[in-house]
Design a protein around this motif. Structure first.
Motif, PDB file in Angstrom:
ATOM      1  N   VAL A  33       0.851  -1.185   0.000  1.00 63.53           N
ATOM      2  CA  VAL A  33       0.000   0.000   0.000  1.00 63.53           C
ATOM      3  C   VAL A  33       0.891   1.241   0.000  1.00 63.53           C
ATOM      4  O   VAL A  33       1.895   1.294   0.706  1.00 63.53           O
ATOM      5  N   GLN A  38      -1.485   6.638  -5.827  1.00 58.76           N
ATOM      6  CA  GLN A  38      -2.412   6.152  -4.803  1.00 58.76           C
ATOM      7  C   GLN A  38      -1.724   6.187  -3.436  1.00 58.76           C
ATOM      8  O   GLN A  38      -1.530   5.164  -2.795  1.00 58.76           O
ATOM      9  N   VAL A  40      -0.920   6.911   0.618  1.00 57.63           N
ATOM     10  CA  VAL A  40      -1.672   6.745   1.869  1.00 57.63           C
ATOM     11  C   VAL A  40      -2.050   8.143   2.352  1.00 57.63           C
ATOM     12  O   VAL A  40      -1.191   8.997   2.547  1.00 57.63           O
ATOM     13  N   ARG A  41      -3.346   8.377   2.541  1.00 53.85           N
ATOM     14  CA  ARG A  41      -3.844   9.703   2.914  1.00 53.85           C
ATOM     15  C   ARG A  41      -3.866   9.864   4.434  1.00 53.85           C
ATOM     16  O   ARG A  41      -4.343   8.981   5.141  1.00 53.85           O
ATOM     17  N   THR A  65       2.950   9.066   0.502  1.00 56.52           N
ATOM     18  CA  THR A  65       2.048   9.564   1.545  1.00 56.52           C
ATOM     19  C   THR A  65       1.542  10.949   1.159  1.00 56.52           C
ATOM     20  O   THR A  65       2.217  11.699   0.449  1.00 56.52           O
ATOM     21  N   GLU A  85     -11.633  12.328   3.382  1.00 55.65           N
ATOM     22  CA  GLU A  85     -11.438  10.889   3.228  1.00 55.65           C
ATOM     23  C   GLU A  85      -9.951  10.626   3.442  1.00 55.65           C
ATOM     24  O   GLU A  85      -9.108  11.224   2.768  1.00 55.65           O
ATOM     25  N   ASP A  87      -6.816   7.660   5.279  1.00 53.43           N
ATOM     26  CA  ASP A  87      -6.507   6.280   5.665  1.00 53.43           C
ATOM     27  C   ASP A  87      -5.882   6.175   7.045  1.00 53.43           C
ATOM     28  O   ASP A  87      -6.047   5.167   7.732  1.00 53.43           O
ATOM     29  N   GLN A 113     -12.266   1.778   9.192  1.00 52.62           N
ATOM     30  CA  GLN A 113     -11.209   1.427   8.256  1.00 52.62           C
ATOM     31  C   GLN A 113      -9.966   2.287   8.432  1.00 52.62           C
ATOM     32  O   GLN A 113      -8.888   1.970   7.904  1.00 52.62           O
ATOM     33  N   VAL A 114     -10.086   3.384   9.191  1.00 57.73           N
ATOM     34  CA  VAL A 114      -8.958   4.294   9.411  1.00 57.73           C
ATOM     35  C   VAL A 114      -8.046   3.765  10.520  1.00 57.73           C
ATOM     36  O   VAL A 114      -8.513   3.292  11.557  1.00 57.73           O
ATOM     37  N   ALA A 157      -0.044   1.222   7.485  1.00 53.05           N
ATOM     38  CA  ALA A 157      -0.941   1.033   6.341  1.00 53.05           C
ATOM     39  C   ALA A 157      -0.759  -0.333   5.711  1.00 53.05           C
ATOM     40  O   ALA A 157      -1.675  -0.856   5.060  1.00 53.05           O
ATOM     41  N   LEU A 223      -9.721  -4.896   3.715  1.00 54.31           N
ATOM     42  CA  LEU A 223     -10.633  -4.427   4.761  1.00 54.31           C
ATOM     43  C   LEU A 223     -11.170  -5.601   5.568  1.00 54.31           C
ATOM     44  O   LEU A 223     -11.290  -5.521   6.803  1.00 54.31           O
TER      45      LEU A 223
END
Length: 254
Positions: A33, A38, A40-41, A65, A85, A87, A113-114, A157, A223
């Motif tokens: 991840v 894409q 990691v937020r 990140t 939104e 992560d 999910q966070v 993550a 998830l």
């Protein structure tokens, strides 16, 4: 390595250089991840503007990140968390107008999910274990953290835990005593049993697999893996994967 200490590497066949973080990102395994495009937020909540700036610079200097929001108070964080939104939550326990523990509760109840990482000067045992009880998967001490924040985010993550080494050593020492006591009393206790799927996932964890790898192996979503891991933690009264494996071993599950 902090943002102020960013190193550079020469590009092959060129006199130009690129940041070390970019080199690392190009070598980042595709199954992990935190890929370019894409990232990691992260949402950051800390009332210390200097710390926020340091963490923000570190996260934004790594293409894996992305800082999507930040807050300097509990009130501001509660308001803005629902508008973003993300992560991973990075949160201080002392937010001036309240405690970061409230945000851990909020995230656990509304955004399961966070993943949450505490960044604090507090190293009191009761606060540390309370944070993990409320769902934190990382705990970094501001005064002794010598890693980089983006790496901590990527670690959690991808199914790991990120804990300041000095704090981890103290926690393991305390847990050793707890498990020694449990080992003597375990035969007399009636514990909630793990499901077949949970045992299967725990065996893969014991073999060193991370969440994405487990998801791929079992053909389920990451998830779903995270949900099973949380249930495993609850049933085994564990706070990390290593502790869960050890607890399962003591109970004869593995």
């Amino acid at each position: 390595m902090t943002a102020a200490q960013t190193s550079f590497h020469s590009l092959p066949g060129s006199d130009s250089v690129e940041p070390a973080s970019a080199v690392t990102a190009r070598m980042w395994p595709m199954h992990m991840v935190g890929q370019q495009g894409q990232p990691v937020r992260v949402f950051l909540a800390d009332d210390d503007c200097h710390i926020r700036r340091v963490i923000a610079q570190d996260l934004m200097s790594d293409v894996r990140t992305l800082l999507v929001g930040q807050a300097g108070s509990l009130r501001e964080a509660r308001k803005n968390i629902c508008l973003q939104e993300f992560d991973v939550l990075m949160v201080d326990l002392n937010l001036g107008d309240g405690e970061g523990m409230e945000l851990l509760d909020l995230v656990r109840e509304t955004l399961p999910q966070v993943l949450s990482i505490v960044v604090s000067v507090t190293e009191r045992d009761d606060k540390v274990f309370q944070a993990f009880d409320k769902g934190a998967v990382g705990y970094l001490l501001k005064n002794s953290w010598f890693g980089d924040y983006s790496q901590a985010v990527l670690q959690v993550a991808n199914g790991g835990a990120s804990i300041t080494p000095s704090l981890a050593k103290k926690m393991l020492s305390r847990l050793d005593k707890t498990y020694a006591t449990y080992e003597k009393s375990a035969p007399c206790q009636q514990d909630e049993k793990l499901s077949e799927r949970e045992v299967e996932i725990l065996k893969l964890i014991a073999c060193g697999y991370n969440s994405p790898e487990i998801a791929s192996h079992l053909k389920i979503s990451t998830l779903t893996v995270a949900t099973h891991v949380k249930n495993i933690y609850r049933k085994l009264q564990a706070h990390t994967r290593a502790h869960a494996v050890r607890a399962a071993t003591l109970r004869g599950i593995l």
